[in-house]
Design a protein around this motif. Structure first.
Motif, PDB file in Angstrom:
ATOM      1  N   LYS A   6       9.364  -3.005  -7.413  1.00 57.40           N
ATOM      2  CA  LYS A   6       8.990  -2.684  -6.041  1.00 57.40           C
ATOM      3  C   LYS A   6       8.258  -3.882  -5.439  1.00 57.40           C
ATOM      4  CE  LYS A   6       8.424   2.228  -7.151  1.00 57.40           C
ATOM      5  NZ  LYS A   6       7.446   3.329  -7.295  1.00 57.40           N
ATOM      6  N   ILE A   8       6.470  -5.392  -1.845  1.00 53.94           N
ATOM      7  CA  ILE A   8       5.928  -4.951  -0.562  1.00 53.94           C
ATOM      8  C   ILE A   8       6.145  -5.963   0.552  1.00 53.94           C
ATOM      9  CG2 ILE A   8       4.202  -3.438  -1.586  1.00 53.94           C
ATOM     10  CD1 ILE A   8       2.109  -5.623  -1.090  1.00 53.94           C
ATOM     11  N   HIS A  29       4.462  -4.617  -5.650  1.00 55.56           N
ATOM     12  CA  HIS A  29       3.706  -3.378  -5.554  1.00 55.56           C
ATOM     13  C   HIS A  29       3.072  -3.083  -6.912  1.00 55.56           C
ATOM     14  CE1 HIS A  29       3.154   1.031  -5.586  1.00 55.56           C
ATOM     15  NE2 HIS A  29       3.018   0.918  -4.272  1.00 55.56           N
ATOM     16  N   ASN A  40      -4.636  -6.312   0.149  1.00 56.53           N
ATOM     17  CA  ASN A  40      -3.281  -5.769   0.253  1.00 56.53           C
ATOM     18  C   ASN A  40      -3.262  -4.306  -0.188  1.00 56.53           C
ATOM     19  OD1 ASN A  40      -1.841  -8.058   1.204  1.00 56.53           O
ATOM     20  ND2 ASN A  40      -1.858  -8.930  -0.844  1.00 56.53           N
ATOM     21  N   GLN A  42      -1.567  -1.967   0.773  1.00 59.97           N
ATOM     22  CA  GLN A  42      -0.212  -1.421   0.715  1.00 59.97           C
ATOM     23  C   GLN A  42       0.420  -1.589  -0.662  1.00 59.97           C
ATOM     24  OE1 GLN A  42      -1.259  -4.065   2.403  1.00 59.97           O
ATOM     25  NE2 GLN A  42       0.374  -5.552   2.831  1.00 59.97           N
ATOM     26  N   SER A  43      -0.217  -2.398  -1.521  1.00 63.90           N
ATOM     27  CA  SER A  43       0.288  -2.562  -2.883  1.00 63.90           C
ATOM     28  C   SER A  43      -0.137  -1.409  -3.787  1.00 63.90           C
ATOM     29  CB  SER A  43      -0.210  -3.880  -3.493  1.00 63.90           C
ATOM     30  OG  SER A  43      -1.608  -3.832  -3.739  1.00 63.90           O
ATOM     31  N   ASP A  46       1.774   5.157  -3.588  1.00 65.83           N
ATOM     32  CA  ASP A  46       3.235   5.244  -3.590  1.00 65.83           C
ATOM     33  C   ASP A  46       3.721   5.769  -2.242  1.00 65.83           C
ATOM     34  OD1 ASP A  46       5.684   4.841  -4.726  1.00 65.83           O
ATOM     35  OD2 ASP A  46       5.768   6.783  -5.711  1.00 65.83           O
ATOM     36  N   ARG A  49       6.135   2.185   1.101  1.00 62.96           N
ATOM     37  CA  ARG A  49       6.155   0.960   1.908  1.00 62.96           C
ATOM     38  C   ARG A  49       6.529  -0.230   1.027  1.00 62.96           C
ATOM     39  NH1 ARG A  49       0.633   0.627   5.148  1.00 62.96           N
ATOM     40  NH2 ARG A  49       1.666  -1.243   5.931  1.00 62.96           N
ATOM     41  N   PHE A  50       7.720  -0.179   0.477  1.00 62.75           N
ATOM     42  CA  PHE A  50       8.181  -1.268  -0.373  1.00 62.75           C
ATOM     43  C   PHE A  50       9.706  -1.248  -0.415  1.00 62.75           C
ATOM     44  CE2 PHE A  50       7.038   2.371  -3.079  1.00 62.75           C
ATOM     45  CZ  PHE A  50       8.281   2.677  -3.601  1.00 62.75           C
ATOM     46  N   GLU A  52      12.988  -2.222  -3.188  1.00 60.87           N
ATOM     47  CA  GLU A  52      13.257  -2.384  -4.610  1.00 60.87           C
ATOM     48  C   GLU A  52      14.287  -3.491  -4.820  1.00 60.87           C
ATOM     49  OE1 GLU A  52      14.937   0.764  -7.462  1.00 60.87           O
ATOM     50  OE2 GLU A  52      12.759   1.070  -7.487  1.00 60.87           O
ATOM     51  N   GLY A  80       0.775 -10.093  -5.088  1.00 60.99           N
ATOM     52  CA  GLY A  80       0.814  -8.635  -5.070  1.00 60.99           C
ATOM     53  C   GLY A  80      -0.312  -8.040  -4.279  1.00 60.99           C
ATOM     54  N   GLY A  81      -0.788  -6.968  -4.884  1.00 55.55           N
ATOM     55  CA  GLY A  81      -0.576  -6.446  -6.213  1.00 55.55           C
ATOM     56  C   GLY A  81      -0.752  -7.458  -7.351  1.00 55.55           C
TER      57      GLY A  81
END
Length: 206
Positions: A6, A8, A29, A40, A42-43, A46, A49-50, A52, A80-81
């Motif tokens: 994943k 981001i 992520h 971050n 958003q990392s 779940d 917002r990512f 794959e 990252g993350g």
């Protein structure tokens, strides 16, 4: 089983901010830490917002800038993350891009030592966000022990890779002091690390 991860975000055409030359920042992520001033968020969690990717699909997307990478001694920086949670993904990516690209990691090193040991042969530069060497300060700020960080610093030192590392030592408002930061720098210097980025977290308080 094919590796998938994943991601981001992907940021192109970064110049001398995440390693040498022109780089593309790939942000994974997932992170083991829960830093009070996470840059971050958003990392984490779940929220969906990512995107794959497989190593192949990521390579096909970022190779558009290969000429810039080769001309400037740049490449891809994994952040990252926490990218060191994905050693097999990064190892497979290296097999695809070959040795001409620089591969860099932005990492906290708060991961199993086996992950770092697997990554050392395939990455050029580690940009280490150390937070603070003091265990109490580190735990207060991140919610996690820094035992693994210490283990991985010794692993890197034993491998003779200190000069391939840039260690970021922040002044974190309400958590450490200039004196604490200097103690961190001296402890790292004793391990042979010599490239430091000292800065202050700019925190907006509401």
């Amino acid at each position: 089983m094919k590796q998938r991860a994943k991601i981001i975000g992907i940021a192109r055409h970064r110049l001398s901010t995440d390693g040498d030359g022109v780089t593309t920042l790939v942000a994974f992520h997932g992170c083991p830490l829960r830093c009070r001033y996470c840059l971050n968020p958003q990392s984490l969690g779940d929220s969906g917002r990512f995107y794959e990717y497989s190593p192949r699909s990521l390579y096909e997307e970022v190779r558009i800038d290969e000429l810039y990478f080769i001309a400037t001694n740049g490449g891809v920086t994994f952040g990252g993350g926490e990218p060191c949670l994905r050693p097999q993904f990064i190892w497979e990516f290296r097999q695809l891009c070959g040795p001409a690209w620089q591969l860099n990691l932005e990492t906290s090193l708060c991961v199993p030592t086996a992950n770092v040991e697997a990554l050392l042969p395939v990455v050029n530069t580690l940009i280490i966000d150390i937070k603070d060497i003091n265990p109490a300060i580190y735990c207060s700020y991140t919610g996690h022990s820094n035992d693994l960080v210490h283990d991985n610093l010794r692993l890197i030192a034993d491998a003779g890779r200190q000069h391939d590392c840039i260690v970021r030592i922040p002044l974190i408002p309400d958590y450490n002091t200039d004196s604490d930061r200097e103690k961190s720098r001296k402890a790292l210097d004793a391990l042979g690390f010599s490239r430091f980025d000292l800065f202050t977290y700019q925190i907006r308080k509401h």
